[in-house]
Scaffold this motif. Structure first.
Motif, PDB file in Angstrom:
ATOM      1  N   ASN A  22     -14.374  16.223  17.749  1.00 56.85           N
ATOM      2  CA  ASN A  22     -13.437  15.213  17.521  1.00 56.85           C
ATOM      3  C   ASN A  22     -14.137  14.131  18.453  1.00 56.85           C
ATOM      4  OD1 ASN A  22     -11.022  13.974  17.092  1.00 56.85           O
ATOM      5  ND2 ASN A  22      -9.979  14.662  18.618  1.00 56.85           N
ATOM      6  N   PRO A  23     -14.019  13.000  17.921  1.00 56.00           N
ATOM      7  CA  PRO A  23     -14.030  12.536  16.570  1.00 56.00           C
ATOM      8  C   PRO A  23     -14.933  13.152  15.672  1.00 56.00           C
ATOM      9  CG  PRO A  23     -14.836  10.782  17.812  1.00 56.00           C
ATOM     10  CD  PRO A  23     -14.757  11.759  18.810  1.00 56.00           C
ATOM     11  N   PRO A  24     -14.747  13.120  14.387  1.00 56.77           N
ATOM     12  CA  PRO A  24     -15.732  13.657  13.535  1.00 56.77           C
ATOM     13  C   PRO A  24     -16.943  13.145  13.186  1.00 56.77           C
ATOM     14  CG  PRO A  24     -14.120  12.358  12.206  1.00 56.77           C
ATOM     15  CD  PRO A  24     -13.591  12.336  13.484  1.00 56.77           C
ATOM     16  N   GLN A  65     -14.057   3.055   9.113  1.00 55.15           N
ATOM     17  CA  GLN A  65     -12.646   2.875   9.729  1.00 55.15           C
ATOM     18  C   GLN A  65     -12.271   4.219   9.497  1.00 55.15           C
ATOM     19  OE1 GLN A  65     -10.766   0.173  10.993  1.00 55.15           O
ATOM     20  NE2 GLN A  65     -12.697  -0.825  10.338  1.00 55.15           N
ATOM     21  N   TYR A  66     -11.797   4.696  11.039  1.00 57.57           N
ATOM     22  CA  TYR A  66     -11.149   6.103  11.138  1.00 57.57           C
ATOM     23  C   TYR A  66     -10.099   6.028  12.280  1.00 57.57           C
ATOM     24  CZ  TYR A  66     -10.668  10.740  13.006  1.00 57.57           C
ATOM     25  OH  TYR A  66     -10.014  11.995  13.206  1.00 57.57           O
ATOM     26  N   ALA A  67      -8.935   6.314  11.828  1.00 63.27           N
ATOM     27  CA  ALA A  67      -7.680   6.378  12.874  1.00 63.27           C
ATOM     28  C   ALA A  67      -7.445   5.100  13.208  1.00 63.27           C
ATOM     29  CB  ALA A  67      -7.964   7.501  13.761  1.00 63.27           C
ATOM     30  N   GLY A  68      -7.750   3.768  12.402  1.00 62.60           N
ATOM     31  CA  GLY A  68      -7.272   2.624  12.688  1.00 62.60           C
ATOM     32  C   GLY A  68      -8.190   2.107  13.608  1.00 62.60           C
ATOM     33  N   ARG A  69      -9.404   2.591  13.850  1.00 64.35           N
ATOM     34  CA  ARG A  69     -10.382   1.889  14.540  1.00 64.35           C
ATOM     35  C   ARG A  69     -11.857   2.107  13.790  1.00 64.35           C
ATOM     36  NH1 ARG A  69     -13.239   5.842  18.127  1.00 64.35           N
ATOM     37  NH2 ARG A  69     -12.360   8.044  17.680  1.00 64.35           N
ATOM     38  N   SER A  70     -12.855   1.146  14.263  1.00 62.51           N
ATOM     39  CA  SER A  70     -13.945   1.199  13.629  1.00 62.51           C
ATOM     40  C   SER A  70     -15.022   2.032  14.357  1.00 62.51           C
ATOM     41  CB  SER A  70     -14.341  -0.630  13.596  1.00 62.51           C
ATOM     42  OG  SER A  70     -15.617  -0.601  12.990  1.00 62.51           O
ATOM     43  N   VAL A  71     -15.621   2.754  13.624  1.00 61.43           N
ATOM     44  CA  VAL A  71     -16.593   3.699  14.534  1.00 61.43           C
ATOM     45  C   VAL A  71     -17.996   3.919  13.636  1.00 61.43           C
ATOM     46  CG1 VAL A  71     -14.822   5.202  15.510  1.00 61.43           C
ATOM     47  CG2 VAL A  71     -15.662   5.841  13.036  1.00 61.43           C
ATOM     48  N   PHE A  72     -19.025   4.077  14.351  1.00 63.52           N
ATOM     49  CA  PHE A  72     -20.339   4.356  13.701  1.00 63.52           C
ATOM     50  C   PHE A  72     -20.551   5.708  12.927  1.00 63.52           C
ATOM     51  CE2 PHE A  72     -21.312   1.371  17.150  1.00 63.52           C
ATOM     52  CZ  PHE A  72     -22.156   0.454  16.392  1.00 63.52           C
ATOM     53  N   TYR A  73     -20.674   5.614  11.590  1.00 70.33           N
ATOM     54  CA  TYR A  73     -21.113   6.547  10.895  1.00 70.33           C
ATOM     55  C   TYR A  73     -22.021   7.724  11.310  1.00 70.33           C
ATOM     56  CZ  TYR A  73     -21.215   9.780   6.738  1.00 70.33           C
ATOM     57  OH  TYR A  73     -21.256  10.723   5.982  1.00 70.33           O
ATOM     58  N   GLY A  74     -23.088   6.865  11.554  1.00 69.96           N
ATOM     59  CA  GLY A  74     -24.583   7.317  11.919  1.00 69.96           C
ATOM     60  C   GLY A  74     -25.579   6.975  11.217  1.00 69.96           C
ATOM     61  N   VAL A  75     -26.790   6.781  11.961  1.00 66.53           N
ATOM     62  CA  VAL A  75     -28.096   6.465  11.354  1.00 66.53           C
ATOM     63  C   VAL A  75     -28.134   7.876  10.530  1.00 66.53           C
ATOM     64  CG1 VAL A  75     -30.720   6.324  11.784  1.00 66.53           C
ATOM     65  CG2 VAL A  75     -28.907   4.668  12.640  1.00 66.53           C
ATOM     66  N   GLN A  76     -28.846   7.840   9.585  1.00 64.31           N
ATOM     67  CA  GLN A  76     -29.320   9.269   8.848  1.00 64.31           C
ATOM     68  C   GLN A  76     -30.489   9.432   8.745  1.00 64.31           C
ATOM     69  OE1 GLN A  76     -26.320  10.962   5.905  1.00 64.31           O
ATOM     70  NE2 GLN A  76     -25.675   8.665   5.631  1.00 64.31           N
ATOM     71  N   GLN A  77     -31.071  10.539   9.037  1.00 67.84           N
ATOM     72  CA  GLN A  77     -32.533  10.953   8.829  1.00 67.84           C
ATOM     73  C   GLN A  77     -32.648  12.073   8.054  1.00 67.84           C
ATOM     74  OE1 GLN A  77     -34.748  11.944  12.466  1.00 67.84           O
ATOM     75  NE2 GLN A  77     -36.186  13.140  11.446  1.00 67.84           N
ATOM     76  N   GLY A  78     -33.562  12.024   6.993  1.00 67.85           N
ATOM     77  CA  GLY A  78     -33.822  12.988   5.744  1.00 67.85           C
ATOM     78  C   GLY A  78     -34.892  13.781   6.121  1.00 67.85           C
ATOM     79  N   VAL A  79     -34.759  14.982   6.386  1.00 63.96           N
ATOM     80  CA  VAL A  79     -36.189  15.699   6.551  1.00 63.96           C
ATOM     81  C   VAL A  79     -36.434  16.197   5.461  1.00 63.96           C
ATOM     82  CG1 VAL A  79     -36.879  17.995   7.624  1.00 63.96           C
ATOM     83  CG2 VAL A  79     -35.321  16.281   8.929  1.00 63.96           C
ATOM     84  N   SER A  80     -37.861  16.287   4.940  1.00 66.29           N
ATOM     85  CA  SER A  80     -38.221  16.683   3.416  1.00 66.29           C
ATOM     86  C   SER A  80     -38.814  17.965   3.488  1.00 66.29           C
ATOM     87  CB  SER A  80     -39.044  15.879   2.901  1.00 66.29           C
ATOM     88  OG  SER A  80     -40.084  15.729   3.676  1.00 66.29           O
ATOM     89  N   TYR A 110     -26.703  10.300  13.122  1.00 69.04           N
ATOM     90  CA  TYR A 110     -26.962  10.013  14.717  1.00 69.04           C
ATOM     91  C   TYR A 110     -26.040   8.903  14.922  1.00 69.04           C
ATOM     92  CZ  TYR A 110     -30.745  13.705  14.338  1.00 69.04           C
ATOM     93  OH  TYR A 110     -31.276  14.710  14.105  1.00 69.04           O
ATOM     94  N   PRO A 111     -24.905   9.005  15.166  1.00 64.71           N
ATOM     95  CA  PRO A 111     -24.067   7.976  15.534  1.00 64.71           C
ATOM     96  C   PRO A 111     -24.403   7.235  16.814  1.00 64.71           C
ATOM     97  CG  PRO A 111     -22.511   9.753  14.790  1.00 64.71           C
ATOM     98  CD  PRO A 111     -24.123  10.284  15.004  1.00 64.71           C
ATOM     99  N   HIS A 112     -24.916   7.808  17.716  1.00 63.93           N
ATOM    100  CA  HIS A 112     -25.322   7.015  19.086  1.00 63.93           C
ATOM    101  C   HIS A 112     -26.823   6.277  18.803  1.00 63.93           C
ATOM    102  CE1 HIS A 112     -21.869   9.060  20.958  1.00 63.93           C
ATOM    103  NE2 HIS A 112     -22.277  10.301  20.249  1.00 63.93           N
ATOM    104  N   PHE A 113     -27.508   6.666  17.627  1.00 66.51           N
ATOM    105  CA  PHE A 113     -28.739   6.017  17.500  1.00 66.51           C
ATOM    106  C   PHE A 113     -28.534   4.355  17.425  1.00 66.51           C
ATOM    107  CE2 PHE A 113     -33.183   7.156  17.387  1.00 66.51           C
ATOM    108  CZ  PHE A 113     -33.172   8.398  18.062  1.00 66.51           C
TER     109      PHE A 113
END
Length: 240
Positions: free
Chosen positions: A54-56, A217-232, A80-83
């Protein structure tokens, strides 16, 4: 066995003196019934949230993608939302990193690991994919480096450099495939560890730039979804 439509088409072609339609064989695919990746450990400032629910929008697996034409190209994506990193006149260089440990498990039709696994996972079939948001002025360079720490004496280094100007927005980028694969030591299961690092440099005095992920947008606030890394990856058949 040919379908009723295929038989009718062939008969019609014969009656008209036309060549019979060629029905292509389906591609031969090498893959288990199902499989699963789980994050078992995280380390570094780019992923400080291991175990949090939490949060998701924490560091997490997001989705898998694959081809179905026999080329057998698969990616599993991790967010990775913190990236994120920014540079500007006051801070001409910034970096952030995370080391991720994954567990891989082959699954059967019942959703459990089979007693006798049939497939061995192979890492780095088609390089690494990045889904990120950029806003780079001219003279700013963003460099991704992924090191797959497969064994003490063997590593796969993947690098991608993005140079400004790049207009603000979300982009998909892929590293060049080095055609290097590492087969997991055993069939059916295994551990994968990799370190991802982002370095942002303003090579032109006063230039600014930012790399992050899209905001949602989540629960009325703006949050980072996350940089996504694709592993092949793909598979080879085990010798039974």
């Amino acid at each position: 066995m040919a379908s009723r439509l295929q038989v009718l088409a062939a008969l019609a072609s014969t009656a008209l003196g036309l060549p019979s339609p060629i029905v292509a064989d389906p591609p031969v695919r090498i893959l288990p019934f199902n499989w699963d990746f789980k994050i078992t450990a995280l380390d570094g400032p780019g992923c400080p949230d291991f175990g949090q629910v939490n949060p998701p929008f924490t560091t997490r697996p997001t989705f898998g993608s694959n081809t179905v034409d026999g080329s057998e190209i698969y990616y599993w994506h991790f967010a990775y939302p913190h990236f994120r990193a920014s540079v500007g006149p006051e801070t001409p260089e910034a970096s952030i990193w995370c080391e991720t440990t994954l567990s891989y498990t082959e699954l059967n039709s019942e959703g459990v690991a089979p007693e006798v696994p049939e497939y061995r996972l192979q890492l780095h079939k088609n390089g690494t994919e990045f889904l990120a948001s950029y806003d780079l002025e001219e003279g700013v360079e963003a460099k991704w480096k992924v090191t797959y720490l497969t064994e003490p004496q063997y590593k796969i280094d993947d690098e991608l450099t993005v140079t400004g100007p790049r207009a603000a927005g979300a982009y998909h980028d892929y590293t060049d495939s080095q055609e290097v694969q590492w087969r997991l030591p055993q069939c059916g299961t295994g551990t994968i560890r990799y370190r991802t690092e982002l370095t942002l440099k303003a090579k032109k005095e006063g230039a600014s730039g930012t790399v992050s992920s899209e905001k949602v947008q989540y629960a009325g606030r703006s949050v980072f979804y996350g940089v996504q890394q694709g592993v092949s990856y793909d598979w080879s058949k085990c010798d039974l």
